[in-house]
Design a protein around this motif. Structure first.
Motif, short mmCIF file in Angstrom:
data_model
loop_
_atom_site.label_atom_id
_atom_site.label_comp_id
_atom_site.label_asym_id
_atom_site.label_seq_id
_atom_site.Cartn_x
_atom_site.Cartn_y
_atom_site.Cartn_z
N TYR A 31 0.84 -1.20 0.00
CA TYR A 31 0.00 0.00 0.00
C TYR A 31 0.88 1.25 0.00
N GLY A 32 0.34 2.35 -0.46
CA GLY A 32 1.05 3.62 -0.37
C GLY A 32 1.52 4.15 -1.71
N GLN A 33 2.24 5.28 -1.66
CA GLN A 33 2.71 5.94 -2.88
C GLN A 33 3.75 5.10 -3.60
N VAL A 34 4.69 4.55 -2.86
CA VAL A 34 5.68 3.64 -3.44
C VAL A 34 5.27 2.24 -2.99
N GLN A 35 4.82 1.44 -3.95
CA GLN A 35 4.33 0.11 -3.59
C GLN A 35 4.81 -0.93 -4.60
N ALA A 110 0.09 -1.29 -14.76
CA ALA A 110 0.88 -0.08 -14.51
C ALA A 110 0.10 1.16 -14.93
N VAL A 111 -0.54 1.09 -16.08
CA VAL A 111 -1.30 2.24 -16.59
C VAL A 111 -2.52 2.51 -15.70
N ALA A 112 -3.34 1.49 -15.49
CA ALA A 112 -4.59 1.68 -14.73
C ALA A 112 -4.32 2.08 -13.29
N ASN A 113 -3.44 1.34 -12.62
CA ASN A 113 -3.14 1.67 -11.22
C ASN A 113 -2.37 2.97 -11.10
N GLY A 114 -1.44 3.22 -12.02
CA GLY A 114 -0.69 4.46 -11.98
C GLY A 114 -1.61 5.67 -12.03
N VAL A 115 -2.54 5.67 -12.96
CA VAL A 115 -3.45 6.81 -13.11
C VAL A 115 -4.43 6.88 -11.95
N ILE A 116 -5.15 5.80 -11.69
CA ILE A 116 -6.24 5.84 -10.70
C ILE A 116 -5.70 5.98 -9.27
N ILE A 117 -4.71 5.18 -8.91
CA ILE A 117 -4.16 5.26 -7.55
C ILE A 117 -3.39 6.57 -7.38
N GLY A 118 -2.73 7.02 -8.44
CA GLY A 118 -2.06 8.32 -8.38
C GLY A 118 -3.02 9.44 -8.06
N ILE A 119 -4.17 9.44 -8.72
CA ILE A 119 -5.21 10.45 -8.44
C ILE A 119 -5.73 10.29 -7.01
N GLU A 120 -5.96 9.06 -6.60
CA GLU A 120 -6.44 8.78 -5.24
C GLU A 120 -5.47 9.31 -4.19
N LEU A 121 -4.18 9.04 -4.35
CA LEU A 121 -3.17 9.51 -3.40
C LEU A 121 -3.08 11.03 -3.39
N ASN A 122 -3.20 11.63 -4.57
CA ASN A 122 -3.18 13.08 -4.67
C ASN A 122 -4.38 13.68 -3.95
N TYR A 123 -5.55 13.11 -4.15
CA TYR A 123 -6.77 13.63 -3.54
C TYR A 123 -6.77 13.44 -2.02
N LEU A 124 -6.41 12.24 -1.56
CA LEU A 124 -6.49 11.95 -0.13
C LEU A 124 -5.36 12.57 0.69
N GLN A 126 -2.84 14.81 -0.72
CA GLN A 126 -2.25 15.97 -1.39
C GLN A 126 -0.80 15.70 -1.83
N LEU A 127 -0.52 14.45 -2.15
CA LEU A 127 0.80 14.10 -2.69
C LEU A 127 0.85 14.59 -4.14
N PRO A 128 2.03 14.90 -4.63
CA PRO A 128 2.14 15.37 -6.02
C PRO A 128 1.55 14.35 -6.99
N LEU A 129 0.66 14.82 -7.86
CA LEU A 129 -0.07 13.92 -8.76
C LEU A 129 0.85 13.14 -9.68
N LEU A 130 1.67 13.84 -10.43
CA LEU A 130 2.52 13.15 -11.41
C LEU A 130 3.49 12.18 -10.73
N ALA A 131 4.08 12.60 -9.63
CA ALA A 131 5.01 11.72 -8.90
C ALA A 131 4.28 10.48 -8.40
N SER A 132 3.08 10.65 -7.87
CA SER A 132 2.31 9.50 -7.38
C SER A 132 2.00 8.54 -8.50
N MET A 133 1.58 9.07 -9.65
CA MET A 133 1.29 8.21 -10.80
C MET A 133 2.53 7.43 -11.24
N VAL A 134 3.66 8.13 -11.31
CA VAL A 134 4.90 7.49 -11.76
C VAL A 134 5.37 6.43 -10.76
#
Length: 168
Positions: A31-35, A110-124, A126-134
């Protein structure tokens, strides 16, 4: 689509339980930004047989109940995995059952989780969106596209094992 049988129910339930167990066994990196969710390797079973899709999605939903992100991860994380699984199934239908299509299919998590979880982490958080996706996408590439493809390449080259794992 084929009829859902007792065999497919049992196999899907076993795969769902395995997904949950592996996710929780490796909880610190699941779980988390780096997983590096090791259990995501199992989504490649949908490449072997689309009937595994339900069990994989259910396993992800149950595993996400233990996520520090709570119900949001159950909803969005499971949706990301479901989308990836459907794209894996479609890739096999379009490109066939070979190593090249396996690798292409392995990129969808990688694509689906990167985009969706990246947005989720950014929203919940406030982590940087692009970094979270990557970060999330990179973890998926390492686990599914590198380790998973190596494992499943060996699996798909063994005709007897593929036949055994195919739900009748």
């Amino acid at each position: 689509m084929r009829k859902f049988t007792t065999e497919s129910l049992v196999r899907s339930a076993m795969l769902a339980a395995l997904y949950v167990a592996v996710t929780l066994a490796f909880e610190p990196v699941s779980y988390g930004q780096v997983q590096f969710r090791i259990s995501e390797i199992l989504v490649l079973f949908a490449f072997l047989d689309p009937m595994y899709s339900i069990g994989l999605t259910l396993g992800c939903a149950i595993a996400n109940m233990f996520s520090p992100l709570g119900i949001m991860d159950v909803l969005f994380g499971t949706t990301a995995t479901f989308i990836a699984i459907m794209l894996i199934v479609q890739t096999r239908k379009s490109l066939g059952f070979n190593v090249k299509s396996l690798f292409v299919a392995s990129l969808w998590p990688a694509v689906a989780n990167g985009v969706i979880i990246g947005i989720e982490l950014n929203y919940l958080f406030q982590l940087p969106l692009l970094a979270s996706m990557v970060y999330v996408a990179a973890g998926e590439v390492v686990v599914v596209s590198i380790v998973g493809v190596l494992i499943f390449n060996a699996i798909i080259s063994n005709k007897k094992f593929v036949e055994m794992m195919t739900i009748r």
